[in-house]
Design a protein around this motif. Sequence first.
Motif, short mmCIF file in Angstrom:
data_model
loop_
_atom_site.label_atom_id
_atom_site.label_comp_id
_atom_site.label_asym_id
_atom_site.label_seq_id
_atom_site.Cartn_x
_atom_site.Cartn_y
_atom_site.Cartn_z
N UNK A 1 0.24 8.84 5.28
CA UNK A 1 -1.03 9.57 5.15
C UNK A 1 -1.99 8.97 4.13
N UNK A 2 -1.43 8.18 3.19
CA UNK A 2 -2.28 7.70 2.10
C UNK A 2 -2.22 6.18 2.01
N UNK A 3 -3.16 5.61 1.26
CA UNK A 3 -3.19 4.16 1.10
C UNK A 3 -3.78 3.75 -0.24
N UNK A 4 -3.49 2.54 -0.62
CA UNK A 4 -4.07 1.93 -1.81
C UNK A 4 -5.45 1.43 -1.41
N UNK A 5 -6.50 2.00 -2.02
CA UNK A 5 -7.86 1.69 -1.56
C UNK A 5 -8.60 0.72 -2.46
N UNK A 6 -8.16 0.59 -3.70
CA UNK A 6 -8.85 -0.34 -4.61
C UNK A 6 -7.99 -0.64 -5.83
N UNK A 7 -8.15 -1.83 -6.36
CA UNK A 7 -7.51 -2.20 -7.62
C UNK A 7 -8.58 -2.26 -8.71
N UNK B 1 -8.28 6.09 5.83
CA UNK B 1 -9.56 6.27 6.51
C UNK B 1 -10.64 6.91 5.67
N UNK B 2 -10.42 7.01 4.37
CA UNK B 2 -11.41 7.66 3.50
C UNK B 2 -12.68 6.83 3.34
N UNK B 3 -12.56 5.52 3.55
CA UNK B 3 -13.71 4.64 3.37
C UNK B 3 -13.98 4.28 1.92
N UNK B 4 -13.13 4.72 1.02
CA UNK B 4 -13.31 4.43 -0.40
C UNK B 4 -12.80 3.03 -0.73
N UNK B 5 -13.60 2.26 -1.44
CA UNK B 5 -13.17 0.92 -1.86
C UNK B 5 -13.42 0.67 -3.35
N UNK B 6 -13.98 1.66 -4.05
CA UNK B 6 -14.30 1.47 -5.45
C UNK B 6 -14.56 2.81 -6.13
#
Length: 301
Positions: free
Chosen positions: A223-229, A148-153
């Motif tokens: 709690x965490x996720x992969x947000x960008x490659x 849910x951080x909203x980070x994509x890059x």
Amino acid sequence: MAPWSTYRKAASIGAAVLATALAVSACGSDSADSGTATASAAPGGVALVNAGKITTCTNIPYEPFQFNQGDKVVGFDVDIVDLVAKKLGVTQDIVDIDFAAIKSGAALNARKCDVAAAGMTITPERQQNLLFSEPYFDATQALMAKKGSGITSLDDVKAKNLKLGAQASTTGLDYVKKQGFEPIEFADSPKELLGLQTGQADVIVQDLPVVLTWLKKGDVGDKFEHVASLDTGEQYGIGMKKDNEALKKVVDEVLAAAKSDGTYNEIYKKWFGTEPGATAGDGSGAESPAETGTESPAAGS
């Protein structure tokens, strides 16, 4: 006088015999050393550090490339080097060593090992110190953050003025520095993950396969996720001593044969759950034995 003269003559002869024996002994010692060197030679004129073994330097754990499972070291890199061992008619022996000593070539130059297999990216700087095999794995970097951080890059990281973490001595660290970041550096990837979990960093950069393996663990994936490659175009190689062309020839032949006969694909699917080239960016990762590992990754690309 005669008895004393005879005694001196006998002593002189004895000394000569002793000197000869010592000389023969010394030659015998050299011969034994030569015998050891000969015994450590493998097919194809490959000289090995230890007779009957190909010794691999790595940095454990770096799941799913190499990590402890029970009393064994397993992983993708381990299976790849096992193919080389089979070709040479020897077994693989694994040495756990600091990653900086691996990428600098110091461990190989000190004859600690024959090859270095540690999820290691081929770079021009490292090629000055190591002789690399042909690439055996296409790699990329990934960003990991709280759900849910909203980070994509990386642009989002900069715009939100977030704390970025990276593992020291890795290409991930180099990449984000070139993008203008001054990341918090962590000594190894377990410390990097812990830094994210404890809030020392808001986002971390790490090799994608490592991130996907982390996220399989419930306490992390919840709690965490992969947000960008980050498409960095990296490739891993097996490192060898700079002048060891004979071993490089064997390693390259083994890699080519494995890719040609399907063995490479089998090993790849075993550890990553997909065929080579399949997109893993959705965070699904691999259904693999790596899930049973009890340690977090440590080495670096």
